[in-house]
Design a protein around this motif. Structure first.
Motif, mmCIF file in Angstrom:
data_model
loop_
_atom_site.group_PDB
_atom_site.id
_atom_site.type_symbol
_atom_site.label_atom_id
_atom_site.label_comp_id
_atom_site.label_asym_id
_atom_site.label_seq_id
_atom_site.Cartn_x
_atom_site.Cartn_y
_atom_site.Cartn_z
ATOM 1 N N ALA A 1 -8.612 -20.541 -28.097
ATOM 2 C CA ALA A 1 -9.238 -21.874 -28.053
ATOM 3 C C ALA A 1 -10.299 -21.843 -26.735
ATOM 4 O O ALA A 1 -10.090 -21.042 -25.824
ATOM 5 N N VAL A 2 -11.371 -22.538 -26.887
ATOM 6 C CA VAL A 2 -12.410 -22.537 -25.904
ATOM 7 C C VAL A 2 -11.829 -22.966 -24.592
ATOM 8 O O VAL A 2 -11.933 -22.302 -23.370
ATOM 9 N N SER A 3 -10.769 -24.109 -24.501
ATOM 10 C CA SER A 3 -10.029 -24.302 -23.299
ATOM 11 C C SER A 3 -9.288 -23.248 -22.527
ATOM 12 O O SER A 3 -9.153 -23.037 -21.611
ATOM 13 N N SER A 4 -8.459 -22.764 -23.459
ATOM 14 C CA SER A 4 -7.551 -21.512 -23.168
ATOM 15 C C SER A 4 -8.533 -20.384 -22.676
ATOM 16 O O SER A 4 -8.023 -19.747 -21.850
ATOM 17 N N GLY B 1 0.027 -10.874 -19.325
ATOM 18 C CA GLY B 1 1.009 -11.995 -19.551
ATOM 19 C C GLY B 1 0.285 -13.384 -19.850
ATOM 20 O O GLY B 1 0.760 -14.196 -20.732
ATOM 21 N N LEU B 2 -0.827 -13.786 -19.110
ATOM 22 C CA LEU B 2 -1.238 -14.964 -19.424
ATOM 23 C C LEU B 2 -2.036 -15.092 -20.450
ATOM 24 O O LEU B 2 -1.904 -15.911 -21.381
ATOM 25 N N TYR B 3 -2.490 -13.907 -21.197
ATOM 26 C CA TYR B 3 -3.409 -13.969 -22.259
ATOM 27 C C TYR B 3 -2.210 -13.946 -23.444
ATOM 28 O O TYR B 3 -2.467 -14.898 -24.392
ATOM 29 N N ILE B 4 -1.322 -13.289 -23.452
ATOM 30 C CA ILE B 4 -0.240 -13.311 -24.556
ATOM 31 C C ILE B 4 0.569 -14.676 -24.419
ATOM 32 O O ILE B 4 0.667 -15.326 -25.668
ATOM 33 N N ASN C 1 -1.476 -21.379 -28.469
ATOM 34 C CA ASN C 1 -2.231 -21.676 -29.514
ATOM 35 C C ASN C 1 -1.919 -21.518 -30.975
ATOM 36 O O ASN C 1 -2.262 -22.299 -31.538
ATOM 37 N N SER C 2 -0.640 -20.999 -30.958
ATOM 38 C CA SER C 2 -0.266 -20.604 -32.496
ATOM 39 C C SER C 2 0.733 -21.950 -32.878
ATOM 40 O O SER C 2 0.937 -22.158 -33.840
ATOM 41 N N PHE C 3 1.007 -22.769 -31.681
ATOM 42 C CA PHE C 3 1.790 -23.892 -32.198
ATOM 43 C C PHE C 3 0.841 -25.059 -32.811
ATOM 44 O O PHE C 3 -0.313 -25.266 -32.412
ATOM 45 N N PRO C 4 1.296 -25.761 -33.742
ATOM 46 C CA PRO C 4 0.325 -26.548 -34.626
ATOM 47 C C PRO C 4 0.025 -27.843 -33.777
ATOM 48 O O PRO C 4 -0.936 -28.404 -34.025
ATOM 49 N N GLY D 1 -10.949 -18.087 -15.858
ATOM 50 C CA GLY D 1 -10.726 -18.460 -14.335
ATOM 51 C C GLY D 1 -10.065 -17.415 -13.674
ATOM 52 O O GLY D 1 -9.990 -16.938 -12.598
ATOM 53 N N SER D 2 -8.728 -17.021 -14.324
ATOM 54 C CA SER D 2 -7.743 -16.220 -13.945
ATOM 55 C C SER D 2 -8.345 -14.774 -13.376
ATOM 56 O O SER D 2 -8.039 -14.083 -12.594
ATOM 57 N N VAL D 3 -9.184 -14.429 -14.354
ATOM 58 C CA VAL D 3 -9.828 -13.172 -14.278
ATOM 59 C C VAL D 3 -10.617 -13.121 -13.114
ATOM 60 O O VAL D 3 -10.624 -11.987 -12.359
ATOM 61 N N ILE D 4 -11.354 -14.155 -12.968
ATOM 62 C CA ILE D 4 -12.424 -14.013 -11.896
ATOM 63 C C ILE D 4 -11.558 -14.209 -10.429
ATOM 64 O O ILE D 4 -11.957 -13.673 -9.543
ATOM 65 N N ALA D 5 -10.571 -15.037 -10.605
ATOM 66 C CA ALA D 5 -9.749 -14.996 -9.231
ATOM 67 C C ALA D 5 -9.216 -13.876 -8.922
ATOM 68 O O ALA D 5 -9.164 -13.333 -7.819
ATOM 69 N N SER D 6 -8.665 -13.118 -9.828
ATOM 70 C CA SER D 6 -8.033 -11.807 -9.821
ATOM 71 C C SER D 6 -9.130 -10.756 -9.313
ATOM 72 O O SER D 6 -8.800 -9.861 -8.346
ATOM 73 N N LEU D 7 -10.459 -10.877 -9.921
ATOM 74 C CA LEU D 7 -11.493 -9.911 -9.363
ATOM 75 C C LEU D 7 -11.669 -10.332 -7.794
ATOM 76 O O LEU D 7 -12.055 -9.142 -7.197
ATOM 77 N N LEU D 8 -11.732 -11.474 -7.316
ATOM 78 C CA LEU D 8 -12.092 -11.695 -5.924
ATOM 79 C C LEU D 8 -10.844 -11.227 -4.818
ATOM 80 O O LEU D 8 -11.039 -10.687 -4.091
#
Length: 93
Positions: free
Chosen positions: A20-23, A56-59, A65-68, A29-36
């Motif tokens: 989802a867009v929020s996820s 792990g965060l992606y999984i 998101n699969s929960f109703p 945000g995590s990817v950008i912080a990791s790159l920094l």
């Protein structure tokens, strides 16, 4: 034959890379912080740790998101219209 839903239903469940867009915003945000962290403190173990962290965060976000209860379709109206719904009747004299 494959059938497609009406266009207005696309806005109810927009997804990017299965999230989802929020996820997706949390993931980016995590990817950008990791790159920094990689740029300013380059270490091989840090690089491997951050790759495992982001995967792990992606999984985790995919499973959440699969929960109703995480779907927002109940909050959105069933029909989106531009029709004015005000009580003023200035056009009926």
């Amino acid at each position: 034959m494959k059938s497609y839903s009406v266009y207005r239903n696309i806005r109810k469940n927009a997804v990017i890379f299965g999230l989802a867009v929020s996820s997706f915003a949390i993931q980016m945000g995590s990817v950008i912080a990791s790159l920094l962290l990689i740029i300013f403190a380059f270490k091989l173990l840090l690089l491997l740790g951050l790759l495992v962290w982001n995967f792990g965060l992606y999984i985790t976000l995919l499973r959440i998101n699969s929960f109703p209860f995480t779907r927002v379709s109940a909050r959105l109206p069933s029909l989106i219209s531009n029709k004015q719904t005000g009580l003023s009747r200035y056009y009926e004299y």
